[in-house]
Motif scaffolding. Structure first.
Motif: not given
Length: 168
Positions: A98-102, A110-114, A160-168
């Motif tokens: 999952v790519r995220y912005n620098v 917290e949602e990702v951790k859960a 991956c869906a939860v992380i993508e959402k948190a990654a912006g």
């Protein structure tokens, strides 16, 4: 003892345990494998990517050296290569990035951790989960492996869906 990275398959770990062999895991990178081998006095290590370090013969991963040692064992055994080299069945393993912005910190969300905690609970004794930032690019690597391939596909997809959402 065999030294391998956190990416090494759980099927290997189970096989070694059945044989009374310890698996020491390190961070990803053959430099960490070699560091652990030197620090603890172990003579065999490697990465899932194929790097094999035989410290009785060399100080770094050497594909030609490893191949020659395997061929020697095959020749001495008098068996077929398929019999000598197929010692265990790897468990299904799914790896997605999952790519995220620098500058973003999606793993602090917290949602990702859960979601990670829930996935670990779902896998419990039937598999393994590894979530880590890449050391070379802005990616979160999501890896799961286990006895049930459909279960791990769902877990990786959901994470991956939860992380993508948190990654912006």
């Amino acid at each position: 003892t065999l030294v391998a990275t956190v990416m090494s398959n759980l099927g290997l770990e189970r096989f070694l345990k059945d044989k009374g062999i310890t698996l020491e895991r390190t961070a990803v990178g053959d430099r960490y494998v070699v560091e652990k081998m030197r620090g603890e006095g172990f003579n065999l290590g490697g990465e899932q990517s194929g790097h094999v370090v035989l410290s009785d013969f060399g100080t770094t991963g050497d594909g030609l050296l490893a191949a020659m040692q395997v061929l020697s064992v095959i020749q001495k055994s008098g068996k077929k290569t398929s019999e000598v080299c197929k010692l265990f069945n790897p468990l299904p393993q799914i790896l997605k990035n999952v790519r995220y912005n620098v500058g973003a910190q999606p793993l602090d969300n917290e949602e990702v951790k859960a979601a990670i905690a829930s996935a670990e609970k779902t896998l419990s004794n039937t598999g393994r989960l590894l979530i880590r930032k890449s050391g070379t690019e802005p990616l979160v690597r999501v890896m799961a492996e286990g006895d049930d391939e459909q279960k791990i596909q769902k877990i990786v997809g959901d994470l991956c869906a939860v992380i993508e959402k948190a990654a912006g």
